[in-house]
Design an enzyme around this catalytic site. Structure first.
Site, PDB file in Angstrom:
ATOM      1  N   GLU A   1     -44.471  40.983 -12.543  1.00 29.24           N
ATOM      2  CA  GLU A   1     -45.366  39.917 -11.694  1.00 29.24           C
ATOM      3  C   GLU A   1     -45.602  40.886 -10.316  1.00 29.24           C
ATOM      4  O   GLU A   1     -44.793  40.537  -9.564  1.00 29.24           O
ATOM      5  CB  GLU A   1     -44.577  38.633 -11.478  1.00 29.24           C
TER       6      GLU A   1
ATOM      7  N   HIS B   1     -37.134  35.593 -10.074  1.00 29.59           N
ATOM      8  CA  HIS B   1     -38.591  35.462  -9.644  1.00 29.59           C
ATOM      9  C   HIS B   1     -38.698  35.939  -8.210  1.00 29.59           C
ATOM     10  O   HIS B   1     -37.915  35.762  -7.567  1.00 29.59           O
ATOM     11  CB  HIS B   1     -39.301  34.024  -9.833  1.00 29.59           C
TER      12      HIS B   1
ATOM     13  N   GLY C   1     -48.572  30.602 -13.544  1.00 34.70           N
ATOM     14  CA  GLY C   1     -48.064  29.688 -12.410  1.00 34.70           C
ATOM     15  C   GLY C   1     -49.275  28.710 -12.460  1.00 34.70           C
ATOM     16  O   GLY C   1     -49.285  27.666 -13.173  1.00 34.70           O
ATOM     17  N   GLY C   2     -50.197  28.861 -11.238  1.00 39.12           N
ATOM     18  CA  GLY C   2     -51.235  28.086 -10.942  1.00 39.12           C
ATOM     19  C   GLY C   2     -51.758  27.319 -12.101  1.00 39.12           C
ATOM     20  O   GLY C   2     -51.915  26.049 -12.424  1.00 39.12           O
TER      21      GLY C   2
ATOM     22  N   ASN D   1     -44.782  28.400 -15.427  1.00 35.01           N
ATOM     23  CA  ASN D   1     -43.821  28.161 -14.410  1.00 35.01           C
ATOM     24  C   ASN D   1     -44.347  27.093 -13.565  1.00 35.01           C
ATOM     25  O   ASN D   1     -45.522  27.463 -12.679  1.00 35.01           O
ATOM     26  CB  ASN D   1     -43.538  29.490 -13.573  1.00 35.01           C
ATOM     27  N   TRP D   2     -43.961  25.919 -13.299  1.00 26.52           N
ATOM     28  CA  TRP D   2     -44.655  24.844 -12.740  1.00 26.52           C
ATOM     29  C   TRP D   2     -44.217  24.790 -11.190  1.00 26.52           C
ATOM     30  O   TRP D   2     -44.431  24.044 -10.508  1.00 26.52           O
ATOM     31  CB  TRP D   2     -44.294  23.344 -13.465  1.00 26.52           C
ATOM     32  N   LYS D   3     -43.133  25.520 -10.996  1.00 26.00           N
ATOM     33  CA  LYS D   3     -42.628  25.571  -9.680  1.00 26.00           C
ATOM     34  C   LYS D   3     -42.183  24.302  -9.077  1.00 26.00           C
ATOM     35  O   LYS D   3     -41.741  23.462  -9.758  1.00 26.00           O
ATOM     36  CB  LYS D   3     -43.547  26.515  -8.798  1.00 26.00           C
TER      37      LYS D   3
ATOM     38  N   GLU E   1     -40.334  34.843  -5.673  1.00 28.23           N
ATOM     39  CA  GLU E   1     -39.987  33.723  -4.625  1.00 28.23           C
ATOM     40  C   GLU E   1     -38.678  33.419  -4.572  1.00 28.23           C
ATOM     41  O   GLU E   1     -37.878  33.316  -3.542  1.00 28.23           O
ATOM     42  CB  GLU E   1     -40.686  32.493  -5.152  1.00 28.23           C
TER      43      GLU E   1
ATOM     44  N   GLY F   1     -50.413  33.914  -7.218  1.00 28.46           N
ATOM     45  CA  GLY F   1     -50.910  33.002  -6.551  1.00 28.46           C
ATOM     46  C   GLY F   1     -52.118  33.160  -5.624  1.00 28.46           C
ATOM     47  O   GLY F   1     -52.593  32.432  -4.675  1.00 28.46           O
TER      48      GLY F   1
ATOM     49  N   SER G   1     -51.700  35.377 -11.289  1.00 28.28           N
ATOM     50  CA  SER G   1     -53.091  34.836 -11.284  1.00 28.28           C
ATOM     51  C   SER G   1     -53.766  34.872 -12.801  1.00 28.28           C
ATOM     52  O   SER G   1     -55.054  35.419 -12.866  1.00 28.28           O
ATOM     53  CB  SER G   1     -53.945  35.555 -10.255  1.00 28.28           C
TER      54      SER G   1
HETATM   55  P1  PGA Z   1     -49.592  32.455 -10.711  1.00 24.49           P
HETATM   56  O1  PGA Z   1     -48.174  32.597 -10.586  1.00 24.49           O
HETATM   57  O2  PGA Z   1     -50.219  32.302 -11.993  1.00 24.49           O
HETATM   58  O3  PGA Z   1     -49.941  31.384  -9.769  1.00 24.49           O
HETATM   59  O4  PGA Z   1     -49.962  33.718  -9.864  1.00 24.49           O
HETATM   60  C1  PGA Z   1     -47.279  33.529 -11.436  1.00 24.49           C
HETATM   61  C2  PGA Z   1     -45.839  33.262 -11.239  1.00 24.49           C
HETATM   62  O5  PGA Z   1     -45.269  33.112 -10.064  1.00 24.49           O
HETATM   63  O6  PGA Z   1     -45.181  33.098 -12.256  1.00 24.49           O
END
Ligand code: PGA
Length: 251
Positions: free
Chosen positions: A168, A95, A234-235, A9-11, A97, A174, A213
Site C-alpha cells: 500500500e 497498516h 479502503g474507501g 478495510n472499513w477503518k 495509519e 485515500g 484508492s
Molecule cells: P483506500 O485505502 O482504498 O481508501 O485508499 C486503502 C487502505 O488504507 O487499506
C-alpha cells in the site's frame, strides 16, 4: 495458482446503522467459482454484529489490528483470543495509519504477527512507502527494510506460509491517486523476491494484495497483473455494491 483475496478495510467509518446496511448487502454473497476470498474488516465493536450477519455467507472477517500480548492489564487492547470468540479469521498488521499515528514499531509488528499465527489467525502484513520516499526513489529500500525488520523476527517460521502481504503506497491511500498497474506489479515482484529470502517463506506462494484508492474502474487492470493477487480496499469498500464490483474484477 496463488490465492486471490479482496479485502475491505472499513477503518473508523460510520455507525451501527451503516455497518448493518453494509453487512445486509454482503450477507447473501457466495464465493465465486474461482475461490476468490472476500474478507471485511469492521471496527472491533461491530464484530459480534458481523458474525451474526455474515455467518451464512462466504464472506470472512477480521480485525484492523490486535494486541501483541496474549492477555493482561493493557487497557483498551483486544487479544487474539477475543477475536476468535467472534470467529475472526484475519487481522491487518502494520497498516501505515497504525505505523504513523500509533507508532507501531517493527518489533511490535513481528510480535503481533506471531500472536496471530499461533492463534490460527491470518495476518495481512502491510508495507509501503510515503510520498517523500516515493519522490526520493527510495521505494525499494523502504520496502526491503519493512520486510526484513519485521518478517525475519517472526518466531513461528513454520506458520509463516499463512501470511498475506499488502503493498500500500502511502501516497495512494485515500488520495484518489493509484499506482499504475505496471509500477505496482514491479514493486510486488520485488516484494516476492525479498519474501523468498525470509526463512519459512516462498515468495511465489505468498498472496500479495495491492491497496491504495482501488475502485471498480481501476481494479480490473490492477488485478490483471501477474504479481497482484487481489486488493486491500479502503474507501470504496464502504459501499458494499462497489466493493462486490471490485471482487468481480478478479479474473
Ligand atoms: P483506500 O485505502 O482504498 O481508501 O485508499 C486503502 C487502505 O488504507 O487499506
Amino acid at each position: 495458482m496463488r490465492e486471490q483475496i479482496v479485502a475491505g478495510n472499513w477503518k473508523m467509518h460510520g455507525n451501527l446503522e451503516d455497518v448493518c446496511a453494509r453487512l445486509e448487502h454482503l450477507s447473501s454473497y457466495k464465493n465465486k467459482s474461482d475461490g476468490t476470498k472476500v474478507v471485511v474488516f469492521p471496527s472491533q465493536v461491530y464484530l459480534a454484529k458481523t458474525q451474526e450477519k455474515l455467518l451464512d455467507s462466504s464472506v470472512e472477517w477480521g480485525a484492523q489490528t490486535v494486541s501483541e500480548h496474549p492477555e493482561g492489564a493493557f487497557t483498551g487492547e483486544i487479544s487474539c483470543e477475543m477475536l476468535l470468540d467472534f470467529s475472526c479469521k484475519w487481522v491487518i498488521i502494520g497498516h501505515s495509519e497504525r505505523r504513523q499515528y500509533f507508532n507501531e514499531s517493527s518489533d511490535m509488528l513481528a510480535a503481533k504477527i506471531d500472536r496471530c499465527l499461533e492463534n490460527g489467525l491470518r495476518p495481512i502484513y502491510c508495507v509501503g512507502e510515503t510520498r517523500d520516499e516515493y519522490e526520493a526513489k527510495k521505494t525499494h529500500s523502504v520496502i526491503e527494510e519493512q520486510i526484513s525488520a519485521v518478517l525475519s523476527k517472526v518466531a513461528n517460521v513454520k506458520l509463516l506460509p499463512r501470511l498475506v502481504v499488502a503493498y500500500e503506497p502511502v501516497w495512494a491511500i485515500g488520495t484518489g491517486l493509484t499506482a499504475t498497474p505496471e509500477y505496482a506489479n514491479d514493486v510486488h515482484g520485488l516484494i516476492r523476491e525479498r519474501l523468498s529470502g525470509i526463512d519459512g517463506l516462498e515468495g511465489d506462494d505468498t498472496p500479495i494484495l495491492y491497496g491504495g484508492s482501488v475502485k471498480p474502474d481501476n481494479a480490473a487492470e490492477l488485478f490483471a497483473m501477474p504479481h497482484i493477487d487481489g486488493g486491500l480496499v479502503g474507501g470504496a469498500s464502504l459501499d458494499a455494491k462497489k466493493f462486490l464490483e471490485i471482487v468481480e474484477c478478479i479474473k
